[in-house]
Design an enzyme around this catalytic site. Sequence first.
Site, mmCIF file in Angstrom:
data_model
loop_
_atom_site.group_PDB
_atom_site.id
_atom_site.type_symbol
_atom_site.label_atom_id
_atom_site.label_comp_id
_atom_site.label_asym_id
_atom_site.label_seq_id
_atom_site.Cartn_x
_atom_site.Cartn_y
_atom_site.Cartn_z
ATOM 1 N N LYS A 132 59.944 105.411 18.584
ATOM 2 C CA LYS A 132 58.654 105.264 17.903
ATOM 3 C C LYS A 132 58.793 105.879 16.525
ATOM 4 C CE LYS A 132 56.149 105.885 22.269
ATOM 5 N NZ LYS A 132 55.742 104.515 22.508
ATOM 6 N N ASP B 214 45.541 110.222 24.130
ATOM 7 C CA ASP B 214 45.410 108.767 24.296
ATOM 8 C C ASP B 214 45.689 108.410 25.750
ATOM 9 O OD1 ASP B 214 44.939 106.144 23.508
ATOM 10 O OD2 ASP B 214 47.011 105.783 22.901
ATOM 11 N N VAL C 90 57.382 100.401 17.744
ATOM 12 C CA VAL C 90 58.051 100.756 18.992
ATOM 13 C C VAL C 90 59.195 99.779 19.238
ATOM 14 C CG1 VAL C 90 57.791 101.122 21.467
ATOM 15 C CG2 VAL C 90 55.879 101.616 19.950
#
Length: 941
Positions: free
Chosen positions: A709, A800, A695
């Site tokens: 990313k 996530d 990142v």
Amino acid sequence: MFFEPALSADADVYSEVLLSLKKELVDDQNSLSDWILSPGGETSPEKVTACSWSGVSCNENSTSILGLDLSRKGLGGELSGKQFSVFKEVTSLNLSYNSFSGQLPVGIFNLSGLRTLDISRNNFSGHFPSGVSGLRDLVVFDAFSNSFSGPVPVELSELEHLKVLNLAGSYFSGPIPSDFGLFKSLEFIHLAGNSLSGKIPPELGKLQTVTHMEIGYNSYEGSIPWQLGNMSSIEYLDIADANLSGMIPSELSNLTKLQSLFLFKNMLTGLIPGEFSRMISLTDLDLSVNLISGPIPESFSELKNLRLLSLMYNEMNGTVPQGIADLPSLETLLIWNNYFTGSLPSGLGKNMKLKYIDVSTNSLVGAVPPNICSGGVLVKLILFSNKFAGSLPPSLMNCSSLVRLRLEDNSLSGEISLTFSLLPDITYIDLSRNNFTGGVPADIYQASKLQYFNVSYNSRLGGFIPEGIWSLPFLQNFSASSCNISGNIPSFNSCKLVSVIELNGNSLFQSLPKTVSRCQALDRIDLSNNHLTGLLPKELASLTALRVLDLSHNNFTGPIPAKLGDLSSLQYLNMSYNDFTGSIPSEKVFKSMDGSAFVGNARLCGEPLRHCPGSVAILGSKGTSKLMLVLLLSLGIVVFIAALAFGLVYFRKGNKGRWKMVAFGGLPRFTANDILKSFSSAESIESTTSLPALVCKAVLPTGITVLVKNIEWDAKRMKAMMEYITRMGNTRHVNLIRLLGFCYNKQMAYLLYDYLPNGNLAEKMRIKRDWSAKYKIVMGVARGLCFLHHDCYPAMPHGDLKSSNVVFDENMEPRLTEFGLAYLVRMNKGSAGGTLSNLEADNNAIREQLQMDVYNFGEIVLEILTNGRSANMVGSIRSKPRDVLVREIFVENEVGTDRSLQEEIKSVLEVALLCIQSRVSDRPSIGEALKLLSGLKPPRK
């Protein structure tokens, strides 16, 4: 230190001591107002004045105090305990349901005659003090729901007469002491919802007198000790959500008195022991959410007392034994998300009182059992994502108890033979993705409680939209996409709660009724791919909650109403392939859409399509000069960028193959090399994700800052992953971070996101916020997640979801980031679908992740409510008494006495607790959770 009262000739020691205790207490409710000594009143030197006080019980002559009950009196403060040494004859002390804090006073252990000690539902903290073994006559000890730390007090095992021990939900840590196997008289032990670890001691198997044991909701190591099979008196055993692994020991089948066995949400493997059929008293068996394999034992047909059988979310296979249909007491059968094959027992439901059935997401075939509702009490029938065929069973036609019916994604056929006048309680029906014919039943308007109805993708259904459909008072969702329905759209006479109308892919004609304006709750309308005609009603502009409007591939005519620009909540608009004329209105809503929203209208012009004729001339000479200047400057910038890119062929060492660029809305048109060159001065930043991804923050040639990313991929999976990334890029919502584009070669891709510099929720969790700010965050997260789950097809799990993946934009509006990345990683490992068209093959994994998203949402809400204190403590919170939890949250949020605010916070808490239910079937969908949350405040203007 003992208490030494200063006595006068006419006072008794007990009353003086209790008045001393009263001075230590915080009594905001004035519950102890009668604890007074009347000055000059007549008293008997033989009798105790306090015997007449509330909470005090004495012997018959009122000469000695035997019990002290201060429960539920709203008391608080820290107790010194110095007064207790006086009460040698007290046998019962109850301090429960209060707010006492600080260390548990060791002086309590001077009450040597105690038989019952209840300190539950308080906030005592610190290590549990030594000395409890001095209470030799103690029979009941309840310390449920406190805030202790450190190990469980091992000396409790020295209490020979103890029958009830409750230490649940009190934050104890470390292992269960092996000496707990030494209890001689214990009948009830509850240690659940702490932070216990280590292995479960096999010595617990020596507890021959215990009938009830709950030790789950902790984090142990290893497997279930086989010695627990020696607990000959046990009737209730719960070791759920405890991180256990290994096989279920067959020795548990020795527990012939066992009625309830809960081992769900562990990592247990292997087969279910066939010997379990020896537990003839068993009424409740829950082994769900494990890694158990193999079939359901045929011998289960001998469990004639079984009411609950929950095996969902395992890796089981084989057929469902015919003997399951012969269990006369069976009420709940939950075996969904396994690999079962074959047909359901044909007699299922015939000789039993079935209430809840969920066998979804397996590979079951054949007909739905004909007598499935013969018992007359069936509430939920969930069979979706199997291979059932044939027609609806006759017993469903008049199944008056039915509330929820989900048969989607099967191969069912024939007419929808439901008599809605005989289904008074039905609220949810999903028959989509089958082969039904004969149209939507005309009497559907008689289903007075119906909220959700979906028959989409029954390509031969045909028929018309029933006239009375919009009059259903509670209807929220009506979906009938791709059903070959013809006719017109009925007038919207009454539709105050309808939020979703999906009628795309049919043969509807005539115009859209102006009465659609009565559907003020409308969030989504999809009428695409029909034959609708006429002018678009300007009344659509009154639908202030509308977010999605798809009218594409119809025959609408005339101008686009400028009033639609008032729809500030609109996020997706598609008017392509109609016969709209004139210029596209200039309002902001229209400018925020790209050209694909308007293409296919030959007589339509204006931004973002071609300029309308004469638009340049309208500028006049000065306007023309300005336009030329802008064009020249733009050309200069393009030339400059091209010069920078000229010498840039490959980026960084190790990159192979030509880089290509895909841009979504919001990113200026750059080449891949323009993007890659900006990485040379990129700034690495800390990742908030647990997924493998570099990142960094980079500044593009125009000065736009993006978050980058990287995702590596195998060349053979590149196409499928690109398709999924394109889905992510086209997923736009005010509460989702924007994926602006990606550049890629055969080895990897760089994903470019909006850079939002205001940090994430995890970093800001402990910042003091008022309730309205917290509510805004909760709702923002819910709306973003709901869009992924319910407005994307197929549904897109976040994968996530956690507080660090909730970021804030410039207006401090929460946005979800990282969504979809977990699925990309799975795709690259080969554990997810081949192409976008094959995503349905991953139904099991996707459904599992959707449910985990809901659970994680609940965790985030609890973190917000507790200012971060609840992080990683869900087990303890779930076992904590509701009133204690509510009180703690009120304190955290400084609620005070505002009743409406209290009720609002309690309602949000209820939604959070629903989302973290252990049983997945008990959790709401995120759409249902959002509806519950949305009802707390008036809709935003």
